[in-house]
Enzyme design. Structure first.
Site, mmCIF file in Angstrom:
data_model
loop_
_atom_site.group_PDB
_atom_site.id
_atom_site.type_symbol
_atom_site.label_atom_id
_atom_site.label_comp_id
_atom_site.label_asym_id
_atom_site.label_seq_id
_atom_site.Cartn_x
_atom_site.Cartn_y
_atom_site.Cartn_z
ATOM 1 C CG ASP A 128 -1.753 1.209 1.283
ATOM 2 O OD1 ASP A 128 -2.844 1.038 0.674
ATOM 3 O OD2 ASP A 128 -1.460 2.020 1.848
ATOM 4 C CE LYS A 177 -3.552 4.565 0.274
ATOM 5 N NZ LYS A 177 -2.385 4.466 0.846
HETATM 6 N N1 LIG Z 1 -5.433 6.331 3.430
HETATM 7 C C1 LIG Z 1 -4.473 7.226 4.346
HETATM 8 O O1 LIG Z 1 -4.932 8.407 4.337
HETATM 9 C C2 LIG Z 1 -3.857 6.546 5.130
HETATM 10 C C3 LIG Z 1 -3.197 7.552 6.298
HETATM 11 C C4 LIG Z 1 -2.182 6.766 7.025
HETATM 12 C C5 LIG Z 1 -1.648 5.229 6.859
HETATM 13 N N2 LIG Z 1 -2.076 4.969 5.400
HETATM 14 C C6 LIG Z 1 -1.708 3.325 5.458
HETATM 15 O O2 LIG Z 1 -1.818 2.665 6.513
HETATM 16 C C7 LIG Z 1 -0.298 2.173 6.724
HETATM 17 C C8 LIG Z 1 -0.097 1.907 8.142
HETATM 18 O O3 LIG Z 1 -0.381 2.834 8.838
HETATM 19 P P1 LIG Z 1 0.625 3.457 9.882
HETATM 20 O O4 LIG Z 1 2.013 3.222 9.372
HETATM 21 O O5 LIG Z 1 0.186 4.924 10.144
HETATM 22 O O6 LIG Z 1 0.891 2.762 10.987
HETATM 23 P P2 LIG Z 1 0.478 1.507 11.944
HETATM 24 O O7 LIG Z 1 0.709 0.328 10.851
HETATM 25 O O8 LIG Z 1 -0.679 1.518 12.668
HETATM 26 O O9 LIG Z 1 1.470 1.154 13.056
HETATM 27 C C9 LIG Z 1 3.105 1.276 12.517
HETATM 28 C C10 LIG Z 1 3.771 1.561 13.692
HETATM 29 O O10 LIG Z 1 3.585 0.202 14.420
HETATM 30 C C11 LIG Z 1 4.953 -0.403 14.496
HETATM 31 N N3 LIG Z 1 4.506 -2.254 14.490
HETATM 32 C C12 LIG Z 1 4.395 -2.509 13.413
HETATM 33 N N4 LIG Z 1 4.339 -3.848 13.672
HETATM 34 C C13 LIG Z 1 4.433 -4.204 14.921
HETATM 35 C C14 LIG Z 1 4.478 -5.246 15.746
HETATM 36 N N5 LIG Z 1 4.051 -6.125 15.363
HETATM 37 N N6 LIG Z 1 4.569 -5.027 17.018
HETATM 38 C C15 LIG Z 1 4.944 -3.840 17.573
HETATM 39 N N7 LIG Z 1 5.009 -2.644 16.732
HETATM 40 C C16 LIG Z 1 4.734 -2.683 15.484
HETATM 41 C C17 LIG Z 1 5.810 0.154 13.694
HETATM 42 O O11 LIG Z 1 7.094 0.099 13.981
HETATM 43 P P3 LIG Z 1 8.388 -0.470 13.079
HETATM 44 O O12 LIG Z 1 8.210 0.067 11.754
HETATM 45 O O13 LIG Z 1 9.419 0.109 13.866
HETATM 46 O O14 LIG Z 1 8.547 -1.813 13.001
HETATM 47 C C18 LIG Z 1 5.200 1.699 13.529
HETATM 48 O O15 LIG Z 1 5.820 2.234 14.474
HETATM 49 C C19 LIG Z 1 0.588 3.047 6.394
HETATM 50 O O16 LIG Z 1 2.078 2.689 6.048
HETATM 51 C C20 LIG Z 1 -0.156 3.558 4.957
HETATM 52 O O17 LIG Z 1 0.093 2.613 4.037
HETATM 53 C C21 LIG Z 1 -3.065 5.475 4.930
#
Ligand SMILES: NC(=O)c1ccc[n+]([C@@H]2O[C@H](COP(=O)([O-])OP(=O)(O)OC[C@H]3O[C@@H](n4cnc5c(N)ncnc54)[C@H](OP(=O)(O)O)[C@@H]3O)[C@@H](O)[C@H]2O)c1
Length: 273
Positions: free
Chosen positions: A44, A74
């Site tokens: 993504d 996107k």
């Molecule tokens: N459409 C939109 O408007 C929008 C907005 C925001 C995000 N997104 C998408 O959603 C994806 C995910 O959201 P996000 O990146 O905001 O946050 P998330 O996936 O909720 O959280 C990521 C965080 O959690 C940690 N983490 C991951 N796996 C883990 C585990 N098994 N145990 C403990 N900690 C863990 C990661 O650390 P490490 O990397 O250090 O492991 C990072 O700090 C984004 O990358 C993007 O593709 C879309």
């Protein structure tokens, strides 16, 4: 990796790798390559993440055939405002080094623009260069407007969703209309407090899993696709290892009680970017 069938018959892996807040550098390429090596087949990204080229490089280096990988990107808000939607799409294709994407999403519902943007996405879909089209950050009222004035029902609505914001009404609405809900920030962007929740830790102990896996399983059993982000191989592996246990209905309901309607990102009715 198990797959869900979208409303147009296209298959999408239930879990993808989110790549937001990863720069276009060696580390990003390495993390994506690792993910592909351990079984991820869904990435993504977004024009706004400025790493579509890194995604392409990682895919090339991984040796995994393009057609095995589900790529979402996107349309960014400025490109909706300027009306240069086709140009933005072509730019994404070029950076991704591909002639089609698996899913193209409107990133945010830019007021007075998103219906027109959707009509352009419909032409892209009909040209075969996006296997599916969908939206992101659309509330029910945005979807109602879209469904009234356009032809194709979005395949996906990608929204902020985690135990502190369970979005049950939005999920029900999407499922009732054949729109697959997809959770962004499934871990509330890594909020330490969430991983420390006693309930998630109790369930993790019961199933010999981690709180992160309990959250992703809760999403899966609620029929929600997820795209957790991690730059660490062990966590990437952990985040796709959720298909060998099952939470009870009562446990799902208990996790639902953690809801606080609390966002880590912007409210789609009040964003200023
Ligand atoms: N459409 C939109 O408007 C929008 C907005 C925001 C995000 N997104 C998408 O959603 C994806 C995910 O959201 P996000 O990146 O905001 O946050 P998330 O996936 O909720 O959280 C990521 C965080 O959690 C940690 N983490 C991951 N796996 C883990 C585990 N098994 N145990 C403990 N900690 C863990 C990661 O650390 P490490 O990397 O250090 O492991 C990072 O700090 C984004 O990358 C993007 O593709 C879309």
């Amino acid at each position: 990796m198990e797959k869900v069938i979208l409303n147009n018959g296209v298959e999408m892996p239930w879990i993808g790798m989110g790549v937001f807040r990863m720069d276009n550098n060696e580390e990003t390429v390495e993390a994506i390559e690792t993910a592909l090596r351990i079984g991820y087949r869904h990435i993504d990204t977004a024009a706004y993440y400025f790493n579509e080229e890194a995604v392409a490089q990682a895919i090339r280096q991984s040796g995994v055939p393009r057609e095995e990988i589900f790529i979402t990107t996107k349309l960014w808000n400025d490109d909706q405002r300027s009306g240069k939607i086709l140009e933005a799409f072509e730019c994404s294709l070029q950076k991704l080094d591909t002639d089609y994407v698996d899913l193209y999403l409107i990133h945010w519902p830019v007021a007075d623009r998103f219906v027109h943007s959707w009509q352009v996405l419909e032409t892209i879909y009909k040209s075969g260069r996006a296997r599916a089209i969908g939206v992101s950050n659309f509330k029910q009222h945005h979807l109602e407007t879209l469904l009234k004035s356009t032809e194709i029902i979005p395949a996906v609505n990608q929204i902020e969703l985690h135990p502190y914001l369970n979005q049950q009404d939005e999920v029900n609405y999407c499922l009732q209309h054949g729109i697959r809900p997809e959770a962004w920030s499934p871990f509330a962007a890594g909020k330490p407090e969430l991983f420390q929740e006693p309930l998630l830790n109790e369930l993790a102990a019961k199933y010999r899993k981690t709180p992160a896996q309990i959250i992703l399983r809760w999403d899966y059993q609620r029929k929600i696709v997820t795209i957790p982000k991690s730059s660490h191989a062990n966590r990437l592996a952990e985040n796709i290892d959720i298909f060998n246990f099952e939470l009870t209905g009562e446990e799902i309901d208990l996790i639902n009680t953690l809801n606080r309607n609390e966002r880590v990102g912007s409210d789609p009715d009040h964003f200023n970017f």
